[in-house]
Design a protein around this motif. Structure first.
Motif, PDB file in Angstrom:
ATOM      1  N   GLU A   1       0.938  -1.334  -0.021  1.00 31.28           N
ATOM      2  CA  GLU A   1      -0.095  -0.187   0.025  1.00 31.28           C
ATOM      3  C   GLU A   1       0.875   1.297   0.055  1.00 31.28           C
ATOM      4  O   GLU A   1       2.022   1.320   0.534  1.00 31.28           O
ATOM      5  CB  GLU A   1      -0.957  -0.158   1.480  1.00 31.28           C
ATOM      6  CG  GLU A   1      -2.065  -1.001   1.045  1.00 31.28           C
ATOM      7  CD  GLU A   1      -2.848  -0.830   2.296  1.00 31.28           C
ATOM      8  OE1 GLU A   1      -2.618  -0.309   3.362  1.00 31.28           O
ATOM      9  OE2 GLU A   1      -3.872  -1.869   2.167  1.00 31.28           O
ATOM     10  N   LEU A   2       0.438   2.313  -0.693  1.00 30.46           N
ATOM     11  CA  LEU A   2       1.248   3.582  -0.849  1.00 30.46           C
ATOM     12  C   LEU A   2       0.253   4.545  -0.185  1.00 30.46           C
ATOM     13  O   LEU A   2      -0.800   4.996  -1.034  1.00 30.46           O
ATOM     14  CB  LEU A   2       1.693   4.105  -2.149  1.00 30.46           C
ATOM     15  CG  LEU A   2       2.623   2.785  -3.039  1.00 30.46           C
ATOM     16  CD1 LEU A   2       2.605   3.354  -4.362  1.00 30.46           C
ATOM     17  CD2 LEU A   2       3.798   2.558  -2.171  1.00 30.46           C
ATOM     18  N   PRO A   3       0.499   5.173   0.945  1.00 31.34           N
ATOM     19  CA  PRO A   3      -0.268   6.271   1.480  1.00 31.34           C
ATOM     20  C   PRO A   3       0.385   7.568   1.027  1.00 31.34           C
ATOM     21  O   PRO A   3       1.400   7.607   0.340  1.00 31.34           O
ATOM     22  CB  PRO A   3      -0.148   5.851   2.972  1.00 31.34           C
ATOM     23  CG  PRO A   3       1.236   5.432   3.231  1.00 31.34           C
ATOM     24  CD  PRO A   3       1.513   4.341   1.886  1.00 31.34           C
ATOM     25  N   VAL A   4      -0.348   8.562   1.245  1.00 29.19           N
ATOM     26  CA  VAL A   4       0.263  10.019   1.282  1.00 29.19           C
ATOM     27  C   VAL A   4       1.296   9.960   1.897  1.00 29.19           C
ATOM     28  O   VAL A   4       1.697   9.639   2.934  1.00 29.19           O
ATOM     29  CB  VAL A   4      -0.676  10.968   1.679  1.00 29.19           C
ATOM     30  CG1 VAL A   4      -0.179  12.489   1.745  1.00 29.19           C
ATOM     31  CG2 VAL A   4      -1.990  11.036   0.979  1.00 29.19           C
ATOM     32  N   GLY A   5       2.527  10.723   1.386  1.00 26.48           N
ATOM     33  CA  GLY A   5       3.822  10.652   2.073  1.00 26.48           C
ATOM     34  C   GLY A   5       4.896  10.680   0.851  1.00 26.48           C
ATOM     35  O   GLY A   5       4.179   9.778  -0.428  1.00 26.48           O
ATOM     36  N   VAL A   6       6.301  10.413   1.147  1.00 27.21           N
ATOM     37  CA  VAL A   6       7.044   9.607   0.057  1.00 27.21           C
ATOM     38  C   VAL A   6       7.491   8.250   0.661  1.00 27.21           C
ATOM     39  O   VAL A   6       7.926   7.869   1.659  1.00 27.21           O
ATOM     40  CB  VAL A   6       8.502  10.857   0.218  1.00 27.21           C
ATOM     41  CG1 VAL A   6       9.577  10.158  -0.644  1.00 27.21           C
ATOM     42  CG2 VAL A   6       8.037  12.275  -0.023  1.00 27.21           C
ATOM     43  N   THR A   7       7.362   7.376  -0.400  1.00 27.06           N
ATOM     44  CA  THR A   7       7.950   6.133  -0.415  1.00 27.06           C
ATOM     45  C   THR A   7       9.019   5.993  -1.078  1.00 27.06           C
ATOM     46  O   THR A   7       8.976   6.333  -2.237  1.00 27.06           O
ATOM     47  CB  THR A   7       6.920   5.188  -0.515  1.00 27.06           C
ATOM     48  OG1 THR A   7       5.839   5.235   0.356  1.00 27.06           O
ATOM     49  CG2 THR A   7       7.377   3.486  -0.617  1.00 27.06           C
ATOM     50  N   GLY A   8      10.169   5.551  -0.767  1.00 25.85           N
ATOM     51  CA  GLY A   8      11.299   5.434  -1.524  1.00 25.85           C
ATOM     52  C   GLY A   8      11.299   3.716  -1.800  1.00 25.85           C
ATOM     53  O   GLY A   8      10.953   2.918  -1.065  1.00 25.85           O
ATOM     54  N   LEU A   9      11.833   3.452  -3.143  1.00 24.27           N
ATOM     55  CA  LEU A   9      11.925   2.016  -3.842  1.00 24.27           C
ATOM     56  C   LEU A   9      13.103   1.694  -4.156  1.00 24.27           C
ATOM     57  O   LEU A   9      13.952   2.476  -5.029  1.00 24.27           O
ATOM     58  CB  LEU A   9      10.965   2.156  -5.037  1.00 24.27           C
ATOM     59  CG  LEU A   9      10.886   0.809  -5.803  1.00 24.27           C
ATOM     60  CD1 LEU A   9      10.284  -0.329  -4.738  1.00 24.27           C
ATOM     61  CD2 LEU A   9      10.057   1.118  -6.833  1.00 24.27           C
ATOM     62  N   ILE A  10      13.679   0.884  -3.319  1.00 21.62           N
ATOM     63  CA  ILE A  10      15.147   0.544  -3.594  1.00 21.62           C
ATOM     64  C   ILE A  10      15.485  -1.037  -3.733  1.00 21.62           C
ATOM     65  O   ILE A  10      14.611  -1.636  -3.425  1.00 21.62           O
ATOM     66  CB  ILE A  10      15.837   0.916  -2.452  1.00 21.62           C
ATOM     67  CG1 ILE A  10      17.460   1.109  -2.682  1.00 21.62           C
ATOM     68  CG2 ILE A  10      15.771   0.447  -1.033  1.00 21.62           C
ATOM     69  CD1 ILE A  10      18.415   2.033  -1.771  1.00 21.62           C
ATOM     70  N   GLY A  11      16.330  -1.389  -4.799  1.00 21.24           N
ATOM     71  CA  GLY A  11      16.626  -2.836  -4.999  1.00 21.24           C
ATOM     72  C   GLY A  11      17.817  -2.775  -6.075  1.00 21.24           C
ATOM     73  O   GLY A  11      18.033  -1.783  -6.798  1.00 21.24           O
ATOM     74  N   PRO A  12      18.377  -3.987  -6.098  1.00 23.64           N
ATOM     75  CA  PRO A  12      19.567  -3.910  -7.216  1.00 23.64           C
ATOM     76  C   PRO A  12      18.895  -3.965  -8.608  1.00 23.64           C
ATOM     77  O   PRO A  12      17.531  -3.962  -8.739  1.00 23.64           O
ATOM     78  CB  PRO A  12      19.978  -5.374  -7.020  1.00 23.64           C
ATOM     79  CG  PRO A  12      19.467  -5.886  -5.673  1.00 23.64           C
ATOM     80  CD  PRO A  12      18.116  -5.260  -5.427  1.00 23.64           C
ATOM     81  N   ASN A  13      19.746  -3.706  -9.559  1.00 23.75           N
ATOM     82  CA  ASN A  13      19.370  -3.669 -11.041  1.00 23.75           C
ATOM     83  C   ASN A  13      18.637  -4.812 -11.289  1.00 23.75           C
ATOM     84  O   ASN A  13      18.874  -5.899 -10.884  1.00 23.75           O
ATOM     85  CB  ASN A  13      20.745  -3.531 -11.875  1.00 23.75           C
ATOM     86  CG  ASN A  13      21.050  -2.141 -12.006  1.00 23.75           C
ATOM     87  OD1 ASN A  13      20.442  -1.204 -11.628  1.00 23.75           O
ATOM     88  ND2 ASN A  13      22.396  -1.839 -11.959  1.00 23.75           N
ATOM     89  N   GLY A  14      17.468  -4.808 -12.032  1.00 25.24           N
ATOM     90  CA  GLY A  14      16.765  -5.913 -12.459  1.00 25.24           C
ATOM     91  C   GLY A  14      16.003  -6.531 -11.232  1.00 25.24           C
ATOM     92  O   GLY A  14      15.305  -7.565 -11.635  1.00 25.24           O
ATOM     93  N   SER A  15      15.879  -5.761 -10.358  1.00 23.66           N
ATOM     94  CA  SER A  15      14.836  -6.366  -9.246  1.00 23.66           C
ATOM     95  C   SER A  15      13.449  -5.921  -9.473  1.00 23.66           C
ATOM     96  O   SER A  15      12.807  -6.578  -8.767  1.00 23.66           O
ATOM     97  CB  SER A  15      15.223  -5.712  -7.923  1.00 23.66           C
ATOM     98  OG  SER A  15      15.330  -4.448  -7.804  1.00 23.66           O
ATOM     99  N   GLY A  16      13.078  -5.435 -10.454  1.00 25.08           N
ATOM    100  CA  GLY A  16      11.715  -5.077 -10.875  1.00 25.08           C
ATOM    101  C   GLY A  16      11.225  -3.588 -10.492  1.00 25.08           C
ATOM    102  O   GLY A  16       9.811  -3.697 -10.577  1.00 25.08           O
ATOM    103  N   LYS A  17      12.027  -2.923 -10.085  1.00 24.47           N
ATOM    104  CA  LYS A  17      11.663  -1.400  -9.979  1.00 24.47           C
ATOM    105  C   LYS A  17      11.019  -0.819 -10.909  1.00 24.47           C
ATOM    106  O   LYS A  17       9.773  -0.213 -10.595  1.00 24.47           O
ATOM    107  CB  LYS A  17      12.744  -0.507  -9.155  1.00 24.47           C
ATOM    108  CG  LYS A  17      13.323  -1.130  -8.136  1.00 24.47           C
ATOM    109  CD  LYS A  17      14.590  -0.196  -7.514  1.00 24.47           C
ATOM    110  CE  LYS A  17      15.775   0.054  -8.492  1.00 24.47           C
ATOM    111  NZ  LYS A  17      16.502  -1.111  -9.034  1.00 24.47           N
ATOM    112  N   THR A  18      11.407  -0.679 -12.031  1.00 24.11           N
ATOM    113  CA  THR A  18      10.602   0.050 -12.950  1.00 24.11           C
ATOM    114  C   THR A  18       9.662  -0.634 -13.554  1.00 24.11           C
ATOM    115  O   THR A  18       8.553  -0.031 -13.727  1.00 24.11           O
ATOM    116  CB  THR A  18      11.741   0.319 -14.310  1.00 24.11           C
ATOM    117  OG1 THR A  18      12.897   0.928 -13.980  1.00 24.11           O
ATOM    118  CG2 THR A  18      11.115   0.654 -15.549  1.00 24.11           C
TER     119      THR A  18
END
Ligand code: ADP
Length: 258
Positions: A39-56
């Motif tokens: 779930e993404l609420p109001v506010g800043v959520t950072g998305l971090i992970g190695p290359n190819g981990s599915g972030k994009t």
């Protein structure tokens, strides 16, 4: 007017959120993502992970530009399970993909107004909306310049303006600090914090500092799976500071290497 009041009510009672329920995606050869539930609420959520981990891949789904192949994307308590629902949702999302190179030949103000038109901002409002967005990101001095003539940081201010030109409720930024110098990175963090006061903001990054100093919450991805979700303080508490490694970095390494 009533719609506007309803939206404000959602904000007030914390019901205003984007949710993923068992979301999966594949590009043809197996699953590249998921199943992801978050779930993404109001506010800043950072998305971090190695290359190819599915972030994009995750960000494209959250931006509504790709449909999940399994599970569902929800907004304000409704499943976005038809193209018409998804199209409506896309109008309230500002999405900045990585490195939109095609814009290099555009004047900054024309580019921002063009993106405003793509988001459905009425013609009569585009110039004012574009000027206001350029002002918020500190890009007004470059409004008459071509993007290709700007420095990386200056150009990124223009791109950030395109992501907010239609006053979106959800802001999704794919690695906005890549290649920027420290002062521009600090500037972008301040921008994210101010946007996060009233909007759902998801920002991917390779830099733990961007998360530790710029976000309220963190999602850690690894090999297409959501490995961990929580607040920045909770993440730092999982790790231990050592020479050359912050507590948050140590926690990240443990999460992606375990
Ligand atoms: P990240 O943003 O964390 O680097 P991506 O979401 O880009 O990760 O990639 C996740 C997986 O999906 C990777 O295995 C990648 O090779 C694959 N992938 C991403 N985009 C495509 C695409 N357009 N076609 C085929 N595979 C892709």
């Amino acid at each position: 007017m009533r719609q506007h009041e309803a939206a404000a009510g959602h904000l007030q009672f914390g019901l205003h959120l984007v949710a993923l329920r068992g979301v999966r995606f594949g590009y043809g050869g197996g699953w590249a993502l998921g199943p992801v539930t978050a779930e993404l609420p109001v506010g800043v959520t950072g998305l971090i992970g190695p290359n190819g981990s599915g972030k994009t891949t995750l960000m494209r789904i959250l931006a509504g530009v790709m449909r999940p192949r399994g599970g569902e994307l929800r907004f304000d308590g409704r499943a976005l399970d038809s193209w018409s629902e998804l199209n409506r949702y896309r109008r309230v999302v500002g999405y900045l993909p990585q490195d939109p190179r095609w814009a290099k030949g555009w004047l900054a103000r024309d580019y921002v107004e063009y993106v405003a038109s793509a988001y459905g901002v009425p013609r009569a409002e585009r110039a004012a909306a574009g000027a206001a967005a350029l002002d918020v990101t500190g890009a007004t001095p470059y409004s008459g310049r071509k993007l290709g003539s700007l420095s990386g940081g200056q150009e990124q201010r223009v791109h950030l303006a395109t992501a907010i030109v239609h006053s979106p409720r959800v802001l999704i930024l794919d690695e906005p600090t890549v290649g920027l110098d420290p002062s521009e990175r600090v500037r972008i963090r301040a921008f994210l914090r101010s946007q996060g006061q009233s909007r759902i903001v998801l920002v991917s990054t390779h830099l733990m500092d961007d998360v530790a100093l710029g976000a309220d919450r963190v999602l850690v991805m690894n090999e297409g799976a959501l490995k961990w979700a929580g607040t920045v303080a909770e993440m730092a508490a999982l790790g231990r500071e050592a020479e050359g490694v912050s507590a948050a970095e140590d926690a990240y390494l443990k999460l992606v290497e375990e």
